[in-house]
Design an enzyme around this catalytic site. Structure first.
Site, PDB file in Angstrom:
ATOM      1  N   LYS A  25      27.293  37.210  42.965  1.00 55.68           N
ATOM      2  CA  LYS A  25      27.625  38.324  42.061  1.00 55.68           C
ATOM      3  C   LYS A  25      28.644  37.618  41.113  1.00 55.68           C
ATOM      4  O   LYS A  25      28.570  37.983  39.655  1.00 55.68           O
ATOM      5  CB  LYS A  25      28.619  39.385  42.696  1.00 55.68           C
ATOM      6  CG  LYS A  25      29.497  40.436  41.828  1.00 55.68           C
ATOM      7  CD  LYS A  25      30.188  41.399  42.663  1.00 55.68           C
ATOM      8  CE  LYS A  25      31.482  40.662  43.000  1.00 55.68           C
ATOM      9  NZ  LYS A  25      32.416  40.791  42.036  1.00 55.68           N
ATOM     10  N   ASN A  26      29.614  36.967  41.464  1.00 55.87           N
ATOM     11  CA  ASN A  26      30.823  36.287  40.719  1.00 55.87           C
ATOM     12  C   ASN A  26      30.282  35.151  39.855  1.00 55.87           C
ATOM     13  O   ASN A  26      30.852  34.719  38.991  1.00 55.87           O
ATOM     14  CB  ASN A  26      31.764  35.862  41.501  1.00 55.87           C
ATOM     15  CG  ASN A  26      32.675  37.049  42.016  1.00 55.87           C
ATOM     16  OD1 ASN A  26      32.114  38.073  41.668  1.00 55.87           O
ATOM     17  ND2 ASN A  26      33.871  36.849  42.675  1.00 55.87           N
ATOM     18  N   CYS A 119      43.292  47.126  39.164  1.00 57.59           N
ATOM     19  CA  CYS A 119      42.625  47.795  40.202  1.00 57.59           C
ATOM     20  C   CYS A 119      43.339  47.748  41.370  1.00 57.59           C
ATOM     21  O   CYS A 119      44.672  47.469  41.363  1.00 57.59           O
ATOM     22  CB  CYS A 119      41.181  46.978  40.322  1.00 57.59           C
ATOM     23  SG  CYS A 119      41.690  45.060  41.015  1.00 57.59           S
ATOM     24  N   ARG A 124      45.905  42.495  37.485  1.00 58.18           N
ATOM     25  CA  ARG A 124      44.774  41.907  36.779  1.00 58.18           C
ATOM     26  C   ARG A 124      45.053  41.545  35.326  1.00 58.18           C
ATOM     27  O   ARG A 124      44.292  42.070  34.465  1.00 58.18           O
ATOM     28  CB  ARG A 124      43.596  42.567  36.850  1.00 58.18           C
ATOM     29  CG  ARG A 124      43.151  42.814  38.415  1.00 58.18           C
ATOM     30  CD  ARG A 124      42.955  41.913  39.446  1.00 58.18           C
ATOM     31  NE  ARG A 124      41.832  41.105  39.361  1.00 58.18           N
ATOM     32  CZ  ARG A 124      40.585  41.162  39.619  1.00 58.18           C
ATOM     33  NH1 ARG A 124      40.452  42.489  40.445  1.00 58.18           N
ATOM     34  NH2 ARG A 124      39.655  40.509  39.381  1.00 58.18           N
ATOM     35  N   ASP A 310      38.853  35.908  48.299  1.00 58.57           N
ATOM     36  CA  ASP A 310      37.783  36.976  48.544  1.00 58.57           C
ATOM     37  C   ASP A 310      37.172  37.381  50.004  1.00 58.57           C
ATOM     38  O   ASP A 310      36.717  38.202  50.454  1.00 58.57           O
ATOM     39  CB  ASP A 310      36.542  36.876  47.752  1.00 58.57           C
ATOM     40  CG  ASP A 310      37.107  36.947  46.507  1.00 58.57           C
ATOM     41  OD1 ASP A 310      36.176  36.495  45.408  1.00 58.57           O
ATOM     42  OD2 ASP A 310      37.893  37.480  45.895  1.00 58.57           O
ATOM     43  N   ARG A 402      29.218  47.071  45.390  1.00 61.33           N
ATOM     44  CA  ARG A 402      29.511  46.669  44.055  1.00 61.33           C
ATOM     45  C   ARG A 402      29.300  44.798  44.326  1.00 61.33           C
ATOM     46  O   ARG A 402      29.042  44.192  43.606  1.00 61.33           O
ATOM     47  CB  ARG A 402      31.131  46.680  43.778  1.00 61.33           C
ATOM     48  CG  ARG A 402      31.363  48.067  43.192  1.00 61.33           C
ATOM     49  CD  ARG A 402      32.794  47.959  42.601  1.00 61.33           C
ATOM     50  NE  ARG A 402      32.810  46.971  41.518  1.00 61.33           N
ATOM     51  CZ  ARG A 402      34.054  46.855  41.024  1.00 61.33           C
ATOM     52  NH1 ARG A 402      34.856  47.275  41.024  1.00 61.33           N
ATOM     53  NH2 ARG A 402      34.022  45.852  39.883  1.00 61.33           N
TER      54      ARG A 402
HETATM   55  C1  EPZ Z   1      37.496  36.137  39.772  1.00 57.77           C
HETATM   56  O1  EPZ Z   1      38.415  37.218  39.248  1.00 57.77           O
HETATM   57  C2  EPZ Z   1      36.744  36.829  40.794  1.00 57.77           C
HETATM   58  N1  EPZ Z   1      35.870  38.097  40.124  1.00 57.77           N
HETATM   59  C3  EPZ Z   1      37.434  37.501  41.874  1.00 57.77           C
HETATM   60  O2  EPZ Z   1      36.685  38.244  42.854  1.00 57.77           O
HETATM   61  C4  EPZ Z   1      38.404  36.484  42.580  1.00 57.77           C
HETATM   62  O3  EPZ Z   1      39.283  37.137  43.673  1.00 57.77           O
HETATM   63  C5  EPZ Z   1      39.090  35.571  41.677  1.00 57.77           C
HETATM   64  O4  EPZ Z   1      38.248  35.203  40.651  1.00 57.77           O
HETATM   65  C6  EPZ Z   1      39.794  34.582  42.209  1.00 57.77           C
HETATM   66  O5  EPZ Z   1      38.769  33.563  42.812  1.00 57.77           O
HETATM   67  C7  EPZ Z   1      34.825  37.546  39.351  1.00 57.77           C
HETATM   68  O6  EPZ Z   1      34.544  36.432  39.275  1.00 57.77           O
HETATM   69  C8  EPZ Z   1      34.077  38.652  38.694  1.00 57.77           C
HETATM   70  P1  EPZ Z   1      41.473  35.027  38.192  1.00 57.77           P
HETATM   71  P2  EPZ Z   1      39.439  36.942  38.017  1.00 57.77           P
HETATM   72  O7  EPZ Z   1      41.691  35.228  36.614  1.00 57.77           O
HETATM   73  O8  EPZ Z   1      38.917  35.892  37.240  1.00 57.77           O
HETATM   74  C9  EPZ Z   1      46.161  36.068  37.528  1.00 57.77           C
HETATM   75  C10 EPZ Z   1      35.619  39.752  44.330  1.00 57.77           C
HETATM   76  O9  EPZ Z   1      36.049  40.377  45.316  1.00 57.77           O
HETATM   77  N2  EPZ Z   1      46.003  36.013  36.110  1.00 57.77           N
HETATM   78  O10 EPZ Z   1      41.377  33.590  38.696  1.00 57.77           O
HETATM   79  O11 EPZ Z   1      40.026  38.147  37.495  1.00 57.77           O
HETATM   80  C11 EPZ Z   1      45.652  37.197  38.011  1.00 57.77           C
HETATM   81  O12 EPZ Z   1      46.747  38.394  38.157  1.00 57.77           O
HETATM   82  C12 EPZ Z   1      36.706  39.429  43.028  1.00 57.77           C
HETATM   83  O13 EPZ Z   1      34.505  39.538  43.948  1.00 57.77           O
HETATM   84  C13 EPZ Z   1      46.853  36.088  35.210  1.00 57.77           C
HETATM   85  O14 EPZ Z   1      48.221  36.123  35.620  1.00 57.77           O
HETATM   86  O15 EPZ Z   1      40.566  35.971  38.928  1.00 57.77           O
HETATM   87  C14 EPZ Z   1      45.399  36.819  39.576  1.00 57.77           C
HETATM   88  O16 EPZ Z   1      46.754  36.854  40.280  1.00 57.77           O
HETATM   89  C15 EPZ Z   1      38.008  40.106  43.369  1.00 57.77           C
HETATM   90  N3  EPZ Z   1      46.688  36.207  33.932  1.00 57.77           N
HETATM   91  C16 EPZ Z   1      45.216  35.432  39.404  1.00 57.77           C
HETATM   92  O17 EPZ Z   1      45.422  34.950  38.130  1.00 57.77           O
HETATM   93  C17 EPZ Z   1      45.193  36.000  33.471  1.00 57.77           C
HETATM   94  O18 EPZ Z   1      45.044  36.082  32.225  1.00 57.77           O
HETATM   95  C18 EPZ Z   1      43.823  35.154  39.910  1.00 57.77           C
HETATM   96  O19 EPZ Z   1      42.974  35.524  38.690  1.00 57.77           O
HETATM   97  C19 EPZ Z   1      44.300  35.815  34.456  1.00 57.77           C
HETATM   98  C20 EPZ Z   1      44.598  35.868  35.569  1.00 57.77           C
END
Ligand code: EPZ
Length: 424
Positions: A25-26, A119, A124, A310, A402
């Site tokens: 999915k990701n 969420c 996020r 995850d 999802r």
């Molecule tokens: C991706 O989310 C995945 N989703 C998530 O999977 C996964 O948990 C995550 O990466 C970490 O591996 C998809 O790929 C669709 P991040 P993403 O940006 O991109 C902080 C699932 O269950 N952050 O690496 O949103 C944020 O708050 C989902 O399939 C900022 O502070 O993850 C978080 O604490 C859940 N500012 C951390 O980084 C930003 O601009 C990780 O976020 C962006 C992120």
């Protein structure tokens, strides 16, 4: 999205059999966004049948693309992009739609979307996405809950250092940089396999990206991307979830169509617990877990190649019946133990203090009525319900769907007594 259904599990059955792992999915979500950059038809094989994928196809259609699915293959014709706004209702349906920002900006020079909210698992934020795009020449105004983005002089290359190896920010920068003027460098980039898959796909379309999978990625902007096809990598999180499901029932499992090298962040934890795991050729993994498992040493979620956030929830379910005390430290999201209160209803002995979760393994869980409130936490409830004696009912199936293609069919195929029924 089936939010009127529930899963009914009659637990205690030992799982044994073979599951073919779905596409990631990701990975599929950013790949569908990448199709916006292509003047013509992109074809994606091994695309999972999930509500999030459907939501992305609806966004593509709103932008003027033609999407069609034939089995596991999704084709997107982005020859004509007529719109640069993503409807609020679709943004609200899936906050991950922010991944269209980089590609729509890259293709049209404009993008308007409502602020992706938080969420269940955290706030996020997208500050890293926005600051990087601004460094590349995007002018972004944030008002009335909307992001209005334009690129008066087009997007240009930039040297970007991420304060956190954000997966989404790395993906949005890649998508914005492939058609930008000049070279973009991403330092402290995310290294997930889904980033490598996106870069591999974009390079097939004619992009010039090097270093994906490492901490520094270089993108040399090109004029145009050409149609091509790509096969989505296997879903390592779904694979890990089914491994937990088999392990908690002291079962035996063969996973096919998976990529063992993507799972080095959590297979050692299974082995430390006493699960026997044998990756063998041709994208297969064999697992068996015949005796009561032992608690692993402290598990800390980390960006790839560390232990993935995850699979944290499914592993907490697995540890709820392991002998000894398990400790999980969630370093990625601020609120990712919401499922624990539901595990306690099954008889698990779990305490959460901030971003630390301590689990005292119990010998037995007993079935109960549970409520899933997010994707991976919902999957954790299924894992625990498979081991619980008696009947476990889980509502909130729409969250689980999802990310997991027909989870009840996959688990039933290896011996679980599980069915999905409609809420009356
Ligand atoms: C991706 O989310 C995945 N989703 C998530 O999977 C996964 O948990 C995550 O990466 C970490 O591996 C998809 O790929 C669709 P991040 P993403 O940006 O991109 C902080 C699932 O269950 N952050 O690496 O949103 C944020 O708050 C989902 O399939 C900022 O502070 O993850 C978080 O604490 C859940 N500012 C951390 O980084 C930003 O601009 C990780 O976020 C962006 C992120």
């Amino acid at each position: 999205m089936d939010n009127q259904a529930r899963l009914i599990i009659n637990g205690g059955k030992r799982l044994e059999g073979e599951i073919c792992v779905q596409g990631s999915k990701n990975s599929a979500l950013p790949l569908l966004s990448a199709s916006v950059l292509v003047h013509g038809e992109s074809t994606f094989h091994n695309c999972p049948k999930l509500s999030d994928i459907d939501a992305s196809c609806r966004i593509l259609a709103c932008l003027g693309c033609k999407c069609k699915r034939s089995g596991d293959t999704v084709t997107v014709d982005a020859g004509q992009i007529s719109e640069y706004e993503i409807p609020d209702c679709l943004m609200r349906r899936m906050r991950g739609s922010v991944i269209f920002l980089g590609s729509v900006l890259g293709r049209t020079g404009r993008c308007r979307l409502s602020f992706p909210g938080g969420c269940e698992i955290g706030s996020r934020p997208i500050d890293l996405h926005l600051s990087a795009l601004r460094q590349m020449g995007a002018v972004i105004t944030e008002e009335h809950g909307y992001l209005d983005c334009e690129t008066p002089a087009g997007l240009h290359g930039a040297k970007i250092t991420l304060s956190f190896s954000s997966v989404g920010a790395t993906e949005n920068i890649l998508l914005a940089a492939v058609l930008a003027n000049g070279v973009t460098e991403i330092h402290n980039a995310a290294r997930e396999p889904e980033i490598v898959d996106l870069a591999d796909c974009l390079n097939k379309f004619g992009a010039k990206i090097s270093g994906a999978g490492e901490s520094t990625i270089y993108i040399e902007g090109v004029q145009r991307l050409e149609p091509n096809e790509h096969t989505v990598i296997p879903d390592r999180i779904v694979a890990g979830t089914y491994m937990c499901a088999a392990a908690i029932t002291r079962g035996e499992l063969i996973l096919t169509h998976c990529e063992p090298s993507h799972m080095n962040g959590f297979i050692p934890v299974l082995e430390q617990m006493g699960v026997r795991v044998y990756p063998y050729g041709g994208g297969k993994i064999y697992l068996n877990s015949r005796k009561r498992l032992a608690a692993p040493s402290t598990v800390r979620t980390m960006p790839y190649p560390g232990f993935p956030t995850d699979v944290q929830a499914p592993f907490t379910a697995l540890c709820s019946t392991a002998e000894g005390t398990s400790v999980f430290v969630e370093t990625i999201f601020e609120n990712r133990f919401r499922h624990v209160s539901e595990l306690v209803r099954l008889g698990a002995s779990v305490k959460v203090e901030g971003n630390v979760c301590v689990i005292e393994g119990v010998k037995k869980l007993s079935g109960a009525k549970l409520c899933a409130s997010e994707l991976r936490g919902g999957a954790a409830l299924v894992v625990a319900g498979l081991a619980a004696e008696g009947v476990t009912e889980i509502t909130g199936v729409n969250y689980i769907e999802r990310g997991y293609e027909t989870i009840e069919n996959e688990l039933r195929s290896i011996g679980a007594d599980i069915k999905k029924v409609q809420l009356v």
